[in-house]
Scaffold this motif. Structure first.
Motif, PDB file in Angstrom:
ATOM      1  N   ARG A  47       0.822  -1.218   0.000  1.00  0.00           N
ATOM      2  CA  ARG A  47       0.000   0.000   0.000  1.00  0.00           C
ATOM      3  C   ARG A  47       0.855   1.267   0.000  1.00  0.00           C
ATOM      4  O   ARG A  47       0.484   2.271  -0.586  1.00  0.00           O
TER       5      ARG A  47
ATOM      6  N   PHE B  55       0.821   4.032  -2.809  1.00  0.00           N
ATOM      7  CA  PHE B  55       0.628   5.418  -2.390  1.00  0.00           C
ATOM      8  C   PHE B  55       1.706   6.315  -2.999  1.00  0.00           C
ATOM      9  O   PHE B  55       1.425   7.427  -3.434  1.00  0.00           O
TER      10      PHE B  55
ATOM     11  N   THR C  58       1.044   9.556  -5.251  1.00  0.00           N
ATOM     12  CA  THR C  58       1.495  10.822  -4.689  1.00  0.00           C
ATOM     13  C   THR C  58       2.495  11.520  -5.600  1.00  0.00           C
ATOM     14  O   THR C  58       2.441  12.738  -5.785  1.00  0.00           O
TER      15      THR C  58
END
Length: 154
Positions: A80, A84, A88
């Motif tokens: 995860r 992410f 991002t």
């Protein structure tokens, strides 16, 4: 079963039996990550930048996974978090361009990011390259996790 040699396969979660590989990886991995940061932060001054640094940083984690096993690496860097990072980094890249639009310039026109166009160029290049770095790193590791963790079809 699980892909051989990666996730608790016949090598017991990587090449854990080979002490030379384990010690070499423990010694080299921090320097690989440090070199990636060097490439990242000196990319606007010479060859290199976000893409190369992201690949090198991701390769450090992939090396760790090949030697210590996929599950150990997933504990160090959960999937995860890698996903992410991919999102991002892209958002940082896009936000840099949108800020230029909001200030009345073209998309990715760095001159308007600071009062002095020279500083604006610096901060624009820095933020775009940082976004590329984070995206490439997260994407490389996510793809590795997906391929290395797949189950074989029987």
């Amino acid at each position: 079963g699980v892909a051989p040699g990666y996730a608790n396969g016949r090598y017991g979660g990587g090449m854990s039996g080979n002490i030379i590989l384990r010690v070499a990886t423990k010694l080299l991995a921090p320097y690989i990550l440090l070199f990636a940061l060097y490439v990242q932060f000196h990319g606007d001054l010479g060859p290199g930048g976000g893409f190369q640094a992201g690949v090198i940083f991701g390769a450090g984690f992939i090396l760790y996974a090949l030697v210590y096993g996929l599950e150990n690496t997933r504990r160090v860097l959960p999937p995860r978090i890698a996903q992410f990072c991919s999102a991002t980094g892209f958002l940082l890249y896009a936000a840099t361009g949108v800020i230029g639009l909001l200030r009345g310039a073209n998309f990715l026109n760095y001159n308007v990011l600071a009062h002095d166009p020279h500083h604006g160029q610096h901060w624009g290049i820095f933020s775009v390259e940082m976004g590329v770095f984070i995206t490439v790193f997260g994407t490389m590791v996510s793809i590795f996790y997906a391929v290395a963790g797949r189950k074989e079809l029987d």
